[in-house]
Scaffold this active site. Structure first.
Site, PDB file in Angstrom:
ATOM      1  N   GLN A 283     -16.004  69.112 -21.082  1.00 28.85           N
ATOM      2  CA  GLN A 283     -15.604  70.497 -21.328  1.00 28.85           C
ATOM      3  C   GLN A 283     -15.487  70.781 -22.818  1.00 28.85           C
ATOM      4  O   GLN A 283     -15.842  71.863 -23.296  1.00 28.85           O
ATOM      5  CB  GLN A 283     -14.260  70.807 -20.645  1.00 28.85           C
ATOM      6  CG  GLN A 283     -14.358  70.999 -19.158  1.00 28.85           C
ATOM      7  CD  GLN A 283     -13.096  71.609 -18.558  1.00 28.85           C
ATOM      8  OE1 GLN A 283     -13.159  72.257 -17.537  1.00 28.85           O
ATOM      9  NE2 GLN A 283     -11.951  71.403 -19.181  1.00 28.85           N
ATOM     10  N   GLU A 286     -18.719  71.961 -24.647  1.00 27.62           N
ATOM     11  CA  GLU A 286     -19.036  73.382 -24.520  1.00 27.62           C
ATOM     12  C   GLU A 286     -18.051  74.232 -25.312  1.00 27.62           C
ATOM     13  O   GLU A 286     -18.428  75.234 -25.929  1.00 27.62           O
ATOM     14  CB  GLU A 286     -19.053  73.781 -23.047  1.00 27.62           C
ATOM     15  CG  GLU A 286     -20.182  73.126 -22.270  1.00 27.62           C
ATOM     16  CD  GLU A 286     -20.424  73.750 -20.905  1.00 27.62           C
ATOM     17  OE1 GLU A 286     -19.711  74.728 -20.560  1.00 27.62           O
ATOM     18  OE2 GLU A 286     -21.326  73.277 -20.188  1.00 27.62           O
ATOM     19  N   GLU A 287     -16.780  73.846 -25.285  1.00 28.26           N
ATOM     20  CA  GLU A 287     -15.776  74.579 -26.052  1.00 28.26           C
ATOM     21  C   GLU A 287     -16.109  74.574 -27.535  1.00 28.26           C
ATOM     22  O   GLU A 287     -16.004  75.605 -28.219  1.00 28.26           O
ATOM     23  CB  GLU A 287     -14.398  73.954 -25.820  1.00 28.26           C
ATOM     24  CG  GLU A 287     -13.295  74.549 -26.690  1.00 28.26           C
ATOM     25  CD  GLU A 287     -11.942  73.913 -26.435  1.00 28.26           C
ATOM     26  OE1 GLU A 287     -11.036  74.103 -27.280  1.00 28.26           O
ATOM     27  OE2 GLU A 287     -11.770  73.230 -25.402  1.00 28.26           O
ATOM     28  N   ARG A 288     -16.526  73.438 -28.052  1.00 25.43           N
ATOM     29  CA  ARG A 288     -16.788  73.326 -29.488  1.00 25.43           C
ATOM     30  C   ARG A 288     -18.042  74.092 -29.891  1.00 25.43           C
ATOM     31  O   ARG A 288     -18.082  74.720 -30.951  1.00 25.43           O
ATOM     32  CB  ARG A 288     -16.874  71.842 -29.875  1.00 25.43           C
ATOM     33  CG  ARG A 288     -15.523  71.166 -29.823  1.00 25.43           C
ATOM     34  CD  ARG A 288     -15.567  69.652 -29.783  1.00 25.43           C
ATOM     35  NE  ARG A 288     -14.216  69.113 -29.655  1.00 25.43           N
ATOM     36  CZ  ARG A 288     -13.907  67.861 -29.361  1.00 25.43           C
ATOM     37  NH1 ARG A 288     -14.888  66.974 -29.153  1.00 25.43           N
ATOM     38  NH2 ARG A 288     -12.657  67.475 -29.259  1.00 25.43           N
ATOM     39  N   GLY A 291     -17.017  77.833 -29.604  1.00 25.31           N
ATOM     40  CA  GLY A 291     -16.138  78.228 -30.702  1.00 25.31           C
ATOM     41  C   GLY A 291     -16.857  78.318 -32.031  1.00 25.31           C
ATOM     42  O   GLY A 291     -16.510  79.151 -32.882  1.00 25.31           O
TER      43      GLY A 291
END
Length: 430
Positions: A283, A286-288, A291
């Site tokens: 996860q 994808e978050e990085r 962002g």
């Protein structure tokens, strides 16, 4: 294709299932095919097709109509109406562009998440894009990949639709970037688990209907003893203890949470027990990437706003912009933004093809956080006294974007990951 999308109302509301079946095969093709299909070319290195452009246009209209006119008010209130905004985004299809069609998503590849993230960067603050990203690309990837059909029906479908607000519960007061060190426990008791512990700095925490919660489910090794749970926030024993005041991201509510003998059914585990750490690391990728992408538009905008302001502001008989140290510095910063953009497009293009991009995603995260600090600091300097007021966007982004080098894995953690891939960590060997 774009004309067909408009005629069938693709981006004006919830997409009907028959048309999704028409759209998905073309839009989910490989990056090479995406490039080849875009014969007209564009300023984005041919990563986007007409479908990406139409998606962004539709989202841009929603932002200008339903979000930007109210951002100043929500910043003052230190909270935006997440349920109201997420429902509008969900109705228009923006909260599940990569999620399975059978649960209300569009089933597209991650390049479409990039398109959404870029357009969300046009919101006049950092807090709302961050909150939306938690809903669409941080709390739900593991659920979509590994959750049972029952869990997806109960939690993923309403999250994609915008009927509920989600949050992600990983960080704790003594375990921020050090995920392996979390202390929250989930002890098996019959067909249930009993959760005790706390979570800190939880975006959407005060408005959330459910939390994707990481907890220790056994006494094994730190990387193999954790599980992810879907936990309704209305469950007895879930305590929203404190609304945390922050120097930036004002309109995004951030909570401290406690869990006191919270009983959750075994069926609420996402995937396999003990695989939560691995799921969370996936996860995080994808978050990085998400962002990193969401800051590109604001940084471009700050450069252009600063050019306009400094060309009009006079000092010692000439414009501020006419000083070589100013226009040279802005040129350097614009170059750095373009380099980040190229790295981001390359990384997401590879990820959409199934390539492991852990190293490149970490580089994107590191660079975006540091560049956001550079751009906002330099631009604020050139705005002078006006930049130190709350009346201009440069000061808001200066405060908001400082979080990028901390949240989602601090700069130092990104450097460690990069060093691991370079085989330069002490004691790692080559």
């Amino acid at each position: 294709m774009a004309k067909l999308c408009r005629n069938l109302g693709l981006f004006s509301g919830r997409i009907s299932l028959p048309f999704r079946l028409i759209l998905t095969p073309k839009c989910a093709q490989s990056t090479e095919a995406l490039h080849a299909s875009n014969s007209t070319g564009n300023a984005d290195g041919d990563i986007f097709t007409a479908e990406h452009v139409e998606l962004r246009k539709s989202l841009g209209k929603l932002i200008e109509r339903d979000i930007n006119p109210y951002v100043d008010e929500w910043e003052g209130n230190e909270q935006f109406p997440a349920h109201e905004i997420f429902k509008k985004l969900g109705d228009a299809g923006f909260l599940g562009v990569t999620k399975p069609t059978e649960y209300g998503g569009l089933g597209l590849d991650f390049t479409f998440s990039l398109a959404v993230a870029l357009e969300l960067g046009k919101i006049n603050c950092g807090g709302i894009p961050m909150a939306i990203g938690v809903q669409s690309d941080m709390a739900t990837p593991a659920l979509a990949r590994f959750g049972s059909d029952e869990l997806k029906e109960e939690f993923l479908r309403p999250t994609i639709a915008g009927d509920v607000v989600a949050c992600l519960g990983v960080s704790e007061a003594t375990a921020g970037s050090d995920v392996a060190n979390i202390k929250t426990t989930a002890v098996k008791k019959g067909d249930d688990y009993v959760i005790n512990g706390s979570k800190m700095w939880i975006t959407n925490g005060h408005q959330a209907d459910w939390i994707c919660l990481l907890a220790n489910t056994n006494d094994g090794p730190a990387h193999k003893n954790k599980s992810l749970f879907c936990l309704p926030m209305s469950t007895k024993g879930v305590i929203r203890a404190k609304k945390i005041e922050k120097i930036g991201m004002k309109c995004s509510d951030t909570a401290q949470l406690f869990f006191e003998d919270v009983v959750v059914p075994k069926k609420f585990i996402i995937g396999q027990e003990g695989a939560g750490f691995m799921y969370q690391m996936m996860q995080f990728q994808e978050e990085r990437m998400w962002g990193s992408a969401v800051v590109l538009e604001p940084l471009d905008r700050l450069i252009q706003d600063t050019i306009e302001y400094t060309s009009q502001r006079m000092a010692f008989g000439k414009s501020i912009l006419s000083n070589q140290c100013v226009h040279f510095r802005l040129a350097e910063l614009q170059t750095e933004i373009e380099l980040l953009r190229s790295l981001m497009y390359r990384t997401i293009g590879m990820y959409a093809k199934g390539t492991d991009v852990t190293n490149l995603a970490s580089m994107c995260k590191l660079k975006s956080g540091r560049l956001a600090r550079e751009v906002t600091d330099s631009c604020m300097q050139y705005w002078g006294g006006m930049g130190f007021t709350t009346e201009v966007l440069v000061s808001r982004f200066y405060r908001d974007f400082r979080l990028l080098s901390i949240g989602g894995g601090a700069d130092e953690v990104m450097l460690s990951i990069i060093c691991k891939h370079m085989k330069t960590l002490p004691g790692q060997g080559k």
